[in-house]
Scaffold this motif. Structure first.
Motif, PDB file in Angstrom:
ATOM      1  N   PHE A  27       0.864  -1.179   0.000  1.00  0.00           N
ATOM      2  CA  PHE A  27       0.000   0.000   0.000  1.00  0.00           C
ATOM      3  C   PHE A  27       0.899   1.228   0.000  1.00  0.00           C
ATOM      4  CE2 PHE A  27       0.493  -1.814   4.238  1.00  0.00           C
ATOM      5  CZ  PHE A  27       1.107  -0.784   4.928  1.00  0.00           C
ATOM      6  N   PHE A  28       0.362   2.349  -0.485  1.00  0.00           N
ATOM      7  CA  PHE A  28       1.198   3.548  -0.599  1.00  0.00           C
ATOM      8  C   PHE A  28       0.360   4.802  -0.713  1.00  0.00           C
ATOM      9  CE2 PHE A  28       0.165   2.360  -4.876  1.00  0.00           C
ATOM     10  CZ  PHE A  28       0.208   3.509  -5.650  1.00  0.00           C
ATOM     11  N   GLU A  29       1.052   5.919  -0.559  1.00  0.00           N
ATOM     12  CA  GLU A  29       0.461   7.250  -0.706  1.00  0.00           C
ATOM     13  C   GLU A  29       1.378   8.058  -1.615  1.00  0.00           C
ATOM     14  OE1 GLU A  29      -0.830  11.031   2.145  1.00  0.00           O
ATOM     15  OE2 GLU A  29       0.576   9.519   2.897  1.00  0.00           O
ATOM     16  N   VAL A  30       0.845   8.669  -2.657  1.00  0.00           N
ATOM     17  CA  VAL A  30       1.632   9.470  -3.599  1.00  0.00           C
ATOM     18  C   VAL A  30       1.952  10.824  -2.976  1.00  0.00           C
ATOM     19  CG1 VAL A  30       1.654  10.576  -5.870  1.00  0.00           C
ATOM     20  CG2 VAL A  30       0.598   8.326  -5.586  1.00  0.00           C
ATOM     21  N   CYS A  31       3.231  11.204  -3.015  1.00  0.00           N
ATOM     22  CA  CYS A  31       3.677  12.478  -2.445  1.00  0.00           C
ATOM     23  C   CYS A  31       4.335  13.317  -3.540  1.00  0.00           C
ATOM     24  CB  CYS A  31       4.659  12.239  -1.299  1.00  0.00           C
ATOM     25  SG  CYS A  31       3.985  11.229   0.040  1.00  0.00           S
ATOM     26  N   GLU A  32       3.631  14.313  -4.017  1.00  0.00           N
ATOM     27  CA  GLU A  32       4.114  15.134  -5.120  1.00  0.00           C
ATOM     28  C   GLU A  32       5.101  16.194  -4.629  1.00  0.00           C
ATOM     29  OE1 GLU A  32       3.686  14.747  -8.234  1.00  0.00           O
ATOM     30  OE2 GLU A  32       1.973  13.381  -8.397  1.00  0.00           O
ATOM     31  N   ASP A  33       6.063  16.534  -5.486  1.00  0.00           N
ATOM     32  CA  ASP A  33       6.988  17.627  -5.216  1.00  0.00           C
ATOM     33  C   ASP A  33       7.672  17.983  -6.525  1.00  0.00           C
ATOM     34  OD1 ASP A  33       9.539  19.075  -4.258  1.00  0.00           O
ATOM     35  OD2 ASP A  33       8.455  18.717  -2.382  1.00  0.00           O
ATOM     36  N   ALA A  34       7.935  19.266  -6.741  1.00  0.00           N
ATOM     37  CA  ALA A  34       8.612  19.696  -7.968  1.00  0.00           C
ATOM     38  C   ALA A  34      10.046  19.170  -8.014  1.00  0.00           C
ATOM     39  CB  ALA A  34       8.610  21.222  -8.050  1.00  0.00           C
ATOM     40  N   ASP A  35      10.633  18.920  -6.863  1.00  0.00           N
ATOM     41  CA  ASP A  35      11.993  18.396  -6.777  1.00  0.00           C
ATOM     42  C   ASP A  35      11.937  16.871  -6.796  1.00  0.00           C
ATOM     43  OD1 ASP A  35      14.545  17.566  -6.142  1.00  0.00           O
ATOM     44  OD2 ASP A  35      14.741  18.809  -4.339  1.00  0.00           O
ATOM     45  N   PRO A  36      12.480  16.211  -7.843  1.00  0.00           N
ATOM     46  CA  PRO A  36      12.384  14.752  -7.926  1.00  0.00           C
ATOM     47  C   PRO A  36      13.079  14.031  -6.771  1.00  0.00           C
ATOM     48  CG  PRO A  36      13.887  15.597  -9.593  1.00  0.00           C
ATOM     49  CD  PRO A  36      13.177  16.771  -9.012  1.00  0.00           C
TER      50      PRO A  36
END
Length: 290
Positions: free
Chosen positions: A16-25
């Motif tokens: 299971f997981f949660e997507v964590c967005e950020d402009a910095d890869p």
């Protein structure tokens, strides 16, 4: 003169997981939990100086585009003038949630660094592989846990320096069963509606697992996540439910596949009715130069 380096990186399954967005890869990634696999990717890097730089990639003996492998290699090479041949071998199928792209990327950065004698810090080699995978859209959170091995709890996303990952050693045999066609990770993680469903439930699963980080809990929460998010196909759900008669199983995120505790032969028989099956162990060592 040709220099050579070789490295192995375990495959990895996420429950299971949660997507964590950020402009910095280097900060972008996922929170989640999963297991590293004794099956993975072994990469041999052969390099020599050349006035005509080139990069050739062979996967299981055949020339391949291997987008993530190429991206990872170019991050290590920079503008250095080398003729490079990368030979990657794996028994794992791609696009089935077994972390093959991550394992290919990390085994590549480790093998290339070894061949060139660059001596880059291990955390930087892991970071370069993580960034390659994130930028290619093939995954978000397999590289760092695969570098560590064992059962992982990813509390904070990203590459080393940003990620927070807890490792637990687990001694267990596993079945890996493919029960449907390939599922491209980018088709899910770049779909806002699917990401919204994943994030509605993924964070709660991570928090619950942090309170009780056991293998049994990993499977239980994985089943809950697959049911609640709608990411699992009817076939995957059918197989997971049928597995409960004989042991624990969960969907490998993101693939039309299942990972299960290897035990009763009835479980193997069940999986063979739906598709292919492989047996492996939990890898507790993580990625390493050979």
């Amino acid at each position: 003169m040709v220099s050579q380096g070789e490295a192995f990186c375990p495959g990895h399954v996420t429950a299971f997981f949660e997507v964590c967005e950020d402009a910095d890869p280097r900060r972008k990634g996922s929170r989640g939990a999963g297991l590293s696999l004794s099956l993975g990717v072994t990469t041999v890097a052969r390099v020599r100086e050349s006035t005509k730089p080139s990069l050739e990639i062979l996967v299981n003996g055949r020339r391949a585009k291997a987008e993530v492998t190429e991206a990872a290699a170019r991050k290590v090479l920079g503008d250095r003038a080398y003729e490079v041949k990368l030979l990657s071998d794996t028994p794992l199928p791609v696009s089935q949630g077994f972390g093959v792209s991550a394992a290919a990327a990390l085994s590549t950065t480790l093998a290339l660094d070894d061949a060139l004698g660059m001596g880059l810090p291990r955390d930087e080699l892991v970071a370069l592989a993580h960034v390659a995978e994130v930028e290619c859209g093939t995954g978000l959170g397999d590289v760092v846990p695969a570098s560590l091995g064992g059962m992982d709890l990813r509390l904070q996303p990203g590459a080393p320096g940003h990620a927070e990952v807890r490792k637990f050693e687990v001694r267990r045999d596993l079945f890996l069963a493919v029960v449907g066609p390939e599922l491209l990770t980018r088709s899910v993680i770049r779909d806002p509606a699917k990401v919204a469903a994943i994030n509605r439930h993924g964070g709660a699963c991570v928090d619950a697992f942090a309170k009780e980080p056991t293998l049994e809990r990993l499977f239980d929460l994985g089943n809950r996540f697959a049911e609640e998010t709608g990411v699992a196909s009817k076939t995957v759900l059918e197989v997971v439910r049928a597995s409960r008669m004989f042991g624990r199983a969960a969907m490998a995120m993101l693939g039309n596949s299942v990972f299960a505790e290897a035990g009763r032969e009835e479980l193997a028989t069940l999986y063979r009715k739906f598709g292919t099956i492989q047996r492996c162990e939990v890898d507790n060592e993580g990625a390493r130069v050979l």
